[in-house]
Design a protein around this motif. Structure first.
Motif, PDB file in Angstrom:
ATOM      1  N   THR A   1      31.605  39.264  40.046  1.00  0.00           N
ATOM      2  CA  THR A   1      32.602  38.665  40.942  1.00  0.00           C
ATOM      3  C   THR A   1      32.308  37.197  41.216  1.00  0.00           C
ATOM      4  O   THR A   1      33.093  36.530  41.879  1.00  0.00           O
ATOM      5  N   ASP A   2      31.181  36.689  40.705  1.00  0.00           N
ATOM      6  CA  ASP A   2      30.770  35.322  41.013  1.00  0.00           C
ATOM      7  C   ASP A   2      31.211  34.313  39.968  1.00  0.00           C
ATOM      8  O   ASP A   2      30.763  33.157  39.995  1.00  0.00           O
ATOM      9  N   THR A   3      32.082  34.715  39.043  1.00  0.00           N
ATOM     10  CA  THR A   3      32.582  33.780  38.040  1.00  0.00           C
ATOM     11  C   THR A   3      34.103  33.718  38.096  1.00  0.00           C
ATOM     12  O   THR A   3      34.758  34.610  38.643  1.00  0.00           O
TER      13      THR A   3
ATOM     14  N   HIS B   1      32.373  35.447  44.634  1.00  0.00           N
ATOM     15  CA  HIS B   1      31.719  36.471  45.437  1.00  0.00           C
ATOM     16  C   HIS B   1      32.689  37.477  46.043  1.00  0.00           C
ATOM     17  O   HIS B   1      32.269  38.377  46.762  1.00  0.00           O
ATOM     18  N   ARG B   2      33.976  37.331  45.754  1.00  0.00           N
ATOM     19  CA  ARG B   2      34.940  38.385  46.060  1.00  0.00           C
ATOM     20  C   ARG B   2      35.523  38.918  44.758  1.00  0.00           C
ATOM     21  O   ARG B   2      35.725  40.118  44.615  1.00  0.00           O
ATOM     22  N   GLY B   3      35.783  38.045  43.836  1.00  0.00           N
ATOM     23  CA  GLY B   3      36.339  38.450  42.556  1.00  0.00           C
ATOM     24  C   GLY B   3      37.847  38.405  42.544  1.00  0.00           C
ATOM     25  O   GLY B   3      38.509  38.486  43.593  1.00  0.00           O
ATOM     26  N   VAL B   4      38.410  38.244  41.359  1.00  0.00           N
ATOM     27  CA  VAL B   4      39.862  38.204  41.160  1.00  0.00           C
ATOM     28  C   VAL B   4      40.311  39.541  40.598  1.00  0.00           C
ATOM     29  O   VAL B   4      39.816  40.000  39.565  1.00  0.00           O
TER      30      VAL B   4
ATOM     31  N   ALA C   1      39.678  40.527  45.160  1.00  0.00           N
ATOM     32  CA  ALA C   1      39.341  41.948  45.091  1.00  0.00           C
ATOM     33  C   ALA C   1      39.576  42.668  46.408  1.00  0.00           C
ATOM     34  O   ALA C   1      39.670  43.901  46.441  1.00  0.00           O
ATOM     35  N   GLY C   2      39.695  41.912  47.492  1.00  0.00           N
ATOM     36  CA  GLY C   2      40.006  42.532  48.779  1.00  0.00           C
ATOM     37  C   GLY C   2      41.487  42.710  49.027  1.00  0.00           C
ATOM     38  O   GLY C   2      41.885  43.202  50.085  1.00  0.00           O
ATOM     39  N   GLY C   3      42.320  42.274  48.078  1.00  0.00           N
ATOM     40  CA  GLY C   3      43.763  42.430  48.209  1.00  0.00           C
ATOM     41  C   GLY C   3      44.476  41.241  48.821  1.00  0.00           C
ATOM     42  O   GLY C   3      45.703  41.279  48.982  1.00  0.00           O
TER      43      GLY C   3
END
Length: 512
Positions: free
Chosen positions: A457-459, A431-434, A484-486
């Motif tokens: 982003t959920d996988t 739910h954030r993602g890589v 994904a938020g750094g």
């Protein structure tokens, strides 16, 4: 001779008690059997550190090892009671019946149990005590009269008890297998409806298809299983229902399995992760789930999230096996694909993974989101109620932490100098993602890996970095991911308790 006879009498009596109890459980319910009831009580009282050790050391065989341990302990006690019966016969018989009482107490205090659940263990205790009386009668009688041991009488008694135990145990097994087969046949006849919202097609390049790398989609047979159920529930959906009730519910709702099948279904690729997953561990997997949006059902019941004035901040899900799991209401209603899943990878849920219905909430560890064999949803607050694992020192809320894993090469692999080798694995931050994965060798500079595509982003996300070793000897390969938020995956190593492990995975290889 007499000592050996006493020990054998104790073992045969214990076998008779278990056989009769398991036969009784076949008529009541599998969870009422003494092995299952006592084993469940042991699991409920096991400290989290011990539970984590068992999962780490034995994996999905942890329950089998627990049952084996209980049987070994029971056998040792039976040997002692058999010896005691040659001197204090009534005391030994009382000891055998006491174990029946223990099983009855454990069965009665399992979640969802009724008074009838005590019957199998009580019947087993009576049968075991009676068997011990009969088996030791020849020995006690000849000792009292100072006569030679009547071997023939003992062998007749032992053979009769053994044969009766086999008959009772086999009958119980056949009855139980018949019921399980009937439920399995019904499940196999289910044809899942087409989803109203199919999952988007997987993008090209979602799976790098490298030897040794986990495939993007985990098959049902390979998907991890971590739960406390010693007996996998076989739920008869014709008698199953799901209830939604509690604080802030304007309209309590009840759904049958067929009600859910008739609702608009959505299909999504989602990765689940267990909080027991150590750094680099195997307890994570991705499947294509089919189900009903949980938020839609809650809104129909009149539920509002706390951010919109709702009085409940916790959704407690209850399983048919007694498990309780607490999930933040705000999370399941924030727009993510929180599901009541009925399908997994194109088929009805496997029994081991929650048939007929389970919860799937992306972004949260399973112990606060993924209730299997679901039967009840209650709206309440975190202040008013602690779910099963929270009572055992785990955190109330547990978003999944950013993690990455090296799948290939394996630890202690032998590589050839000058030969390129793919360093590959998976990373997840549901739910954030890589957004990035990096690899370092022997503490050197971090090198960016190539990322596979993902549907959302959920996988989890596959990655690969090609390395050409140039120096012989032992080398340490380490990986880290960035969400994904750094936020970069921390190198601080902590255990799984209370809300998930952190640290960076590494493997050591040898170059020749």
């Amino acid at each position: 001779m007499r000592a050996g006879t006493g020990a054998l009498s104790g073992l045969l009596s214990a076998g008779a008690a278990l056989a009769v109890a398991e036969l009784g459980a076949a008529f009541v319910r599998p969870e009422a059997g003494p092995l299952t009831a006592v084993g469940g009580a042991v699991i409920d009282r096991t400290p989290p550190a011990v539970k984590d050790w068992a999962v780490r050391e034995f994996g999905t065989d942890d329950k089998l090892m627990l049952q084996a341990g209980i049987l070994v302990l029971l056998a040792l006690i039976a040997l002692g009671l058999g010896g005691l019966a040659l001197r204090l016969r009534r005391t030994a018989m009382a000891g055998v019946f006491a174990f029946g009482l223990l099983g009855a107490f454990a069965a009665r205090h399992r979640a969802g149990a009724g008074y009838v659940d005590v019957l199998p263990s009580l019947l087993g205790g009576v049968a075991g005590a009676a068997a011990l009386w009969w088996l030791t009668r020849p020995v006690v009688a000849v000792r009292a009269r100072d006569r030679a041991f009547d071997r023939r009488a003992f062998l007749i008694a032992a053979g009769t008890v053994a044969a009766g135990s086999v008959v009772a145990g086999t009958a119980g097994r056949l009855i139980g297998n018949g019921r399980r087969a009937s439920i399995a046949a019904f499940r196999n006849r289910i044809r899942l409806p087409a989803p109203a919202e199919p999952a988007p097609p997987l993008p090209a390049g979602v799976d790098l298809r490298l030897a040794g790398l986990s495939s993007f989609t985990t098959s049902n047979s390979d998907f991890y299983r971590v739960d406390t159920a010693l007996v996998v529930p076989r739920v008869d959906v014709e008698n199953w229902s799901l209830r939604i009730h509690g604080k802030g519910v304007r309209t309590p709702l009840t759904f049958s399995y067929h009600d859910l099948l008739r609702r608009p279904l959505i299909e999504r690729d989602l990765t689940l992760t267990c909080v027991s997953n150590e750094v680099g561990g195997p307890y994570t997997g991705t499947a294509r789930w089919l189900g009903v949006r949980l938020a839609d059902l809650l809104r129909e019941a009149g539920v509002r999230p706390p951010s919109r004035g709702g009085p409940a901040d916790q959704l407690v899900s209850r399983s048919t096996d007694g498990m309780t799991i607490g999930t933040p209401v705000e999370v399941v209603m924030d727009g993510r694909d929180a599901l009541l899943a009925i399908g997994m990878n194109g088929e009805p849920l496997p029994f081991e993974h929650g048939y007929p219905v389970r919860m799937v909430v992306p972004g949260l560890y399973g112990y606060v989101s993924a209730c299997k064999w679901l039967k009840d949803l209650e709206l309440t607050t975190f202040a008013d109620y602690d779910a099963y694992w929270v009572k055992r020192t785990w955190s109330q809320q547990a978003p999944i932490k950013t993690q990455s894993r090296i799948d290939t090469p394996k630890p202690f692999a032998r590589l050839r100098i000058g030969t390129p080798v793919p360093i590959a694995g998976i990373a997840w931050a549901q739910h954030r993602g890589v957004s990035a994965v990096e690899v370092a060798v022997d503490g050197g500079p971090w090198q960016p890996a190539r990322l596979a595509e993902v549907p959302s982003t959920d996988t989890w996300r596959q990655w690969v970095w090609e390395w050409t070793p140039s120096t012989p000897g032992s080398h340490r390969i380490e990986v880290r991911a960035t969400d994904a938020g750094g936020a970069v995956q921390t190198d601080k190593r902590v255990g799984t308790v209370p809300d998930g492990a952190t640290g960076r995975h590494s493997v050591v290889v040898t170059v020749t």
